[in-house]
Design a protein around this motif. Structure first.
Motif, PDB file in Angstrom:
ATOM      1  N   GLY A  70       5.102  33.514  10.664  1.00 17.70           N
ATOM      2  CA  GLY A  70       5.401  33.546   9.239  1.00 17.70           C
ATOM      3  C   GLY A  70       4.667  34.654   8.513  1.00 17.70           C
ATOM      4  O   GLY A  70       5.262  35.422   7.733  1.00 17.70           O
ATOM      5  N   TRP A  71       3.370  34.763   8.762  1.00 22.08           N
ATOM      6  CA  TRP A  71       2.567  35.789   8.098  1.00 22.08           C
ATOM      7  C   TRP A  71       3.026  37.188   8.515  1.00 22.08           C
ATOM      8  O   TRP A  71       3.172  38.096   7.694  1.00 22.08           O
ATOM      9  CB  TRP A  71       1.088  35.558   8.440  1.00 22.08           C
ATOM     10  CG  TRP A  71       0.137  36.465   7.720  1.00 22.08           C
ATOM     11  CD1 TRP A  71       0.379  37.233   6.620  1.00 22.08           C
ATOM     12  CD2 TRP A  71      -1.225  36.695   8.068  1.00 22.08           C
ATOM     13  NE1 TRP A  71      -0.755  37.926   6.257  1.00 22.08           N
ATOM     14  CE2 TRP A  71      -1.754  37.617   7.126  1.00 22.08           C
ATOM     15  CE3 TRP A  71      -2.058  36.208   9.078  1.00 22.08           C
ATOM     16  CZ2 TRP A  71      -3.077  38.066   7.179  1.00 22.08           C
ATOM     17  CZ3 TRP A  71      -3.381  36.645   9.130  1.00 22.08           C
ATOM     18  CH2 TRP A  71      -3.873  37.566   8.185  1.00 22.08           C
ATOM     19  N   GLY A  72       3.292  37.344   9.820  1.00 23.96           N
ATOM     20  CA  GLY A  72       3.726  38.646  10.319  1.00 23.96           C
ATOM     21  C   GLY A  72       5.072  39.067   9.752  1.00 23.96           C
ATOM     22  O   GLY A  72       5.294  40.242   9.438  1.00 23.96           O
ATOM     23  N   ALA A  73       5.993  38.105   9.617  1.00 22.49           N
ATOM     24  CA  ALA A  73       7.305  38.426   9.038  1.00 22.49           C
ATOM     25  C   ALA A  73       7.149  38.893   7.595  1.00 22.49           C
ATOM     26  O   ALA A  73       7.836  39.818   7.144  1.00 22.49           O
ATOM     27  CB  ALA A  73       8.219  37.209   9.113  1.00 22.49           C
ATOM     28  N   ALA A  74       6.243  38.249   6.859  1.00 21.50           N
ATOM     29  CA  ALA A  74       5.996  38.666   5.481  1.00 21.50           C
ATOM     30  C   ALA A  74       5.407  40.078   5.443  1.00 21.50           C
ATOM     31  O   ALA A  74       5.809  40.917   4.625  1.00 21.50           O
ATOM     32  CB  ALA A  74       5.052  37.675   4.799  1.00 21.50           C
ATOM     33  N   ARG A  75       4.469  40.359   6.325  1.00 25.63           N
ATOM     34  CA  ARG A  75       3.867  41.692   6.376  1.00 25.63           C
ATOM     35  C   ARG A  75       4.908  42.745   6.748  1.00 25.63           C
ATOM     36  O   ARG A  75       4.944  43.837   6.185  1.00 25.63           O
ATOM     37  CB  ARG A  75       2.721  41.724   7.385  1.00 25.63           C
ATOM     38  CG  ARG A  75       1.484  40.986   6.959  1.00 25.63           C
ATOM     39  CD  ARG A  75       0.767  41.674   5.800  1.00 25.63           C
ATOM     40  NE  ARG A  75       0.482  43.062   6.095  1.00 25.63           N
ATOM     41  CZ  ARG A  75       0.801  44.069   5.298  1.00 25.63           C
ATOM     42  NH1 ARG A  75       1.431  43.848   4.158  1.00 25.63           N
ATOM     43  NH2 ARG A  75       0.493  45.308   5.629  1.00 25.63           N
ATOM     44  N   LEU A  76       5.750  42.419   7.720  1.00 25.37           N
ATOM     45  CA  LEU A  76       6.786  43.375   8.129  1.00 25.37           C
ATOM     46  C   LEU A  76       7.758  43.630   6.984  1.00 25.37           C
ATOM     47  O   LEU A  76       8.188  44.776   6.764  1.00 25.37           O
ATOM     48  CB  LEU A  76       7.538  42.841   9.349  1.00 25.37           C
ATOM     49  CG  LEU A  76       8.674  43.716   9.889  1.00 25.37           C
ATOM     50  CD1 LEU A  76       8.171  45.104  10.268  1.00 25.37           C
ATOM     51  CD2 LEU A  76       9.346  43.033  11.078  1.00 25.37           C
ATOM     52  N   GLY A  77       8.113  42.582   6.234  1.00 28.77           N
ATOM     53  CA  GLY A  77       8.979  42.762   5.070  1.00 28.77           C
ATOM     54  C   GLY A  77       8.352  43.695   4.055  1.00 28.77           C
ATOM     55  O   GLY A  77       9.032  44.541   3.462  1.00 28.77           O
ATOM     56  N   ALA A  78       7.026  43.565   3.866  1.00 26.89           N
ATOM     57  CA  ALA A  78       6.337  44.424   2.910  1.00 26.89           C
ATOM     58  C   ALA A  78       6.305  45.876   3.379  1.00 26.89           C
ATOM     59  O   ALA A  78       6.393  46.802   2.571  1.00 26.89           O
ATOM     60  CB  ALA A  78       4.914  43.915   2.698  1.00 26.89           C
ATOM     61  N   VAL A  79       6.193  46.091   4.694  1.00 29.82           N
ATOM     62  CA  VAL A  79       6.142  47.450   5.244  1.00 29.82           C
ATOM     63  C   VAL A  79       7.511  48.112   5.190  1.00 29.82           C
ATOM     64  O   VAL A  79       7.649  49.276   4.798  1.00 29.82           O
ATOM     65  CB  VAL A  79       5.611  47.423   6.697  1.00 29.82           C
ATOM     66  CG1 VAL A  79       5.789  48.784   7.367  1.00 29.82           C
ATOM     67  CG2 VAL A  79       4.141  47.019   6.716  1.00 29.82           C
ATOM     68  N   ALA A  80       8.560  47.377   5.588  1.00 28.07           N
ATOM     69  CA  ALA A  80       9.898  47.965   5.708  1.00 28.07           C
ATOM     70  C   ALA A  80      10.672  47.968   4.393  1.00 28.07           C
ATOM     71  O   ALA A  80      11.471  48.882   4.145  1.00 28.07           O
ATOM     72  CB  ALA A  80      10.698  47.220   6.779  1.00 28.07           C
ATOM     73  N   VAL A  81      10.466  46.934   3.574  1.00 29.12           N
ATOM     74  CA  VAL A  81      11.211  46.824   2.308  1.00 29.12           C
ATOM     75  C   VAL A  81      10.227  46.499   1.185  1.00 29.12           C
ATOM     76  O   VAL A  81      10.181  45.366   0.688  1.00 29.12           O
ATOM     77  CB  VAL A  81      12.308  45.742   2.385  1.00 29.12           C
ATOM     78  CG1 VAL A  81      13.281  45.883   1.221  1.00 29.12           C
ATOM     79  CG2 VAL A  81      13.045  45.786   3.699  1.00 29.12           C
TER      80      VAL A  81
END
Length: 542
Positions: A70-81
């Motif tokens: 969950g945390w990683g998906a949020a971080r990836l969303g912040a990096v990519a979008v």
């Protein structure tokens, strides 16, 4: 989702096995006839269980893996979008944690696979930061890539998933480190982390073609009212129909799949505008289509041919688990949904509706998938039997012969025999599985021969010559073997035989290979920590 695991007891559900203590046996090091499927997982649990109770270790790793997803998906969303902001991160996190893939793998007992699953968005984010050069150049280090790939490498499948995500992420455009350097870093980290299960077959000669026999049984499965392709697009379709949440066994699966797919599809167009997201979106398509093709007649034939030609690729049989590769792309698309709709609907409202909808269509994932993922207590006799064998660790033969057991004290689902992980002696197991009334043979040729001897009423001297030190009968009434009884109660009977078998001469090599993996994990963590400390000292903002 994991609250029941906070209660005392041990996770014992299908492939998930935890015991108070585990040991560095030949099996834990991959020095047996069986393919090294649980390396370096067994090594890590064995080492940790001598410091913390093994049941706590496994439950903690499982909970951590889901939290990281969950945390990683949020971080990836912040990096990519970045434009998605916190609302988009909430959608990405919910989608990553609350989906049929997680539910089915929990019910199948694949706790270590879920640890690798939780590392995938972190791997993608780390490589994307290398490629885009975000932040000061000294901050964009390769330590996170090493750490997250090594942690995902708790199992061979987790490592292969992480390596694939890393290499695909290298294709993203950017002004940072070159694609070739990022690929070299990713492959180097993967090779270091893979040493335990790359070296094991060479040392043990355990590459076998018997795994090709189970390819059809492990193919992805269509859910009610859905074809295989659509089931996979909804992150469902595991081969084992018994490891499926109740809500996915009815036509409600259509509604649930539609909700998840709509949340993802709504954000795809926006996500495609981000160059960093495009490779991961393409990977998501492949991750859905490829397992669907593998479930067709020609696909099954192709997979079987590949496994026969390269026995070490038996890991490909369970095709649906590769759908995990869709996680990074799905997370980015989910986060992008709030951007797509922001002209008509406030981002916070979109996020709330998407998150609540994802939760609502899979209600039985709550509370241990409807109370099925809960800890159990071992009967006292098991501890006594294990202590008896550990006092004189000689090879153990076990009855009944099946790899999966039904224990009245462990619930309705079958479970792997926990004895091999609880004793310091090597336990002879065939690895045979019964799926849908068909037996998928394992690699335990010697174990199969010993079982025939025991079931045929062999004498003590015959079993001793075959290298059997103990015979253990689990559950029910003992079959009246003409062997000396060392311990018996209502749950387990232990017979003393006394045979010996020399240990493997390759233990040192395998321990060294595992220590390389452990060193990579520790070095990655230390490097990340040092980078964060240095960044804070400079007053940088992450």
């Amino acid at each position: 989702m994991t609250a029941p695991l906070l209660a005392p007891g041990y996770l014992l559900l299908r492939d998930a096995v935890s015991t108070p203590t585990a040991y560095l046996t030949d099996a834990a090091l991959g020095l047996t006839e069986a393919a090294p499927r649980a390396l370096p997982q067994d090594f890590a649990v064995a080492m940790a269980s001598h410091v913390v109770d093994g049941g706590v270790v496994v439950k903690l790793l499982l909970i951590t893996g889901l939290w990281l997803a969950g945390w990683g998906a949020a971080r990836l969303g912040a990096v990519a979008v970045p434009a998605a902001g916190m609302p988009g991160q909430f959608v990405a996190a919910t989608l990553a944690v609350w989906n049929p893939y997680v539910a089915e793998r929990l019910l199948q007992g694949h706790w270590s696979l879920l640890v690798g699953y939780g590392c995938l968005p972190w791997v993608a984010a780390a490589v994307l930061r290398l490629r885009t050069g975000g932040g000061a150049r000294s901050d964009v280090a390769w330590w996170p890539v090493l750490f997250w790939i090594a942690l995902a490498g708790l199992t061979p499948t987790g490592l292969m998933l992480a390596a694939a995500v890393a290499l695909v992420s290298c294709a993203a455009p950017g002004a940072g480190r070159s694609r070739w350097l990022c690929a070299a870093i990713s492959l180097g980290a993967a090779v270091l982390s893979a040493l335990p299960w790359l070296v094991a077959p060479v040392m043990a000669g355990s590459l076998s073609m018997t795994q090709a026999a189970g390819v059809p049984q492990f193919a992805a499965r269509a859910e009610p009212g859905l074809g295989t392709l659509v089931s996979l697009a909804g992150l469902g379709g595991i081969w084992n129909a018994q490891a499926v949440p109740a809500s996915r066994t009815t036509l409600f699966a259509i509604v649930a799949t539609a909700v998840l797919v709509v949340v993802v599809a709504t954000g795809v167009a926006t996500a495609m505008r981000s160059p960093a997201a495009r490779p991961l979106l393409a990977l998501a398509v492949v991750a859905v289509v490829a397992p669907a093709l593998m479930a067709t007649g020609p696909g099954l034939a192709a997979v079987e041919a590949v496994v026969r030609a390269v026995p070490g690729l038996g890991v490909l049989r369970d095709a649906q688990k590769w759908v995990a590769l869709a996680l990074p792309g799905y997370a980015i698309a989910g986060a992008s949904t709030v951007v797509t709709l922001q002209r008509r609907v406030p981002r916070g409202v979109t996020a709330a509706v998407c998150c609540l909808a994802l939760l609502a269509v899979l209600p039985d994932l709550a509370w241990g998938v409807g109370g099925k993922v809960t800890p159990v207590r071992y009967p006292p006799g098991w501890a006594t039997a294990a202590a008896l064998i550990n006092a004189d660790p000689r090879p153990v033969a076990v009855l009944p012969p099946d790899s999966m057991r039904h224990y009245p004290w462990a619930g309705d689902a079958p479970v792997l025999d926990p004895l091999p992980r609880w004793v310091s002696a090597d336990v002879l197991t065939t690895g045979d599985l019964n799926i849908g009334g068909q037996t998928v043979p394992g690699e335990g040729v010697r174990a199969r021969e010993v079982e025939r001897l025991v079931q045929g009423g062999a004498r003590v001297d015959e079993l001793a010559r075959a290298g059997v030190g103990w015979v253990v009968v689990e559950g029910g009434d003992p079959p009246g073997l003409a062997l000396p009884v060392a311990f018996t109660d209502d749950d387990v009977t232990v017979y003393r035989v006394g045979g010996e078998r020399p240990g493997s001469s390759n233990r040192g090599v395998m321990i060294a290979a595992h220590l390389v993996w452990l060193a990579a994990l520790i070095a990655g963590a230390a490097g990340m920590l040092a980078t964060m400390v240095a960044r804070r000292r400079r007053g940088a903002v992450y």
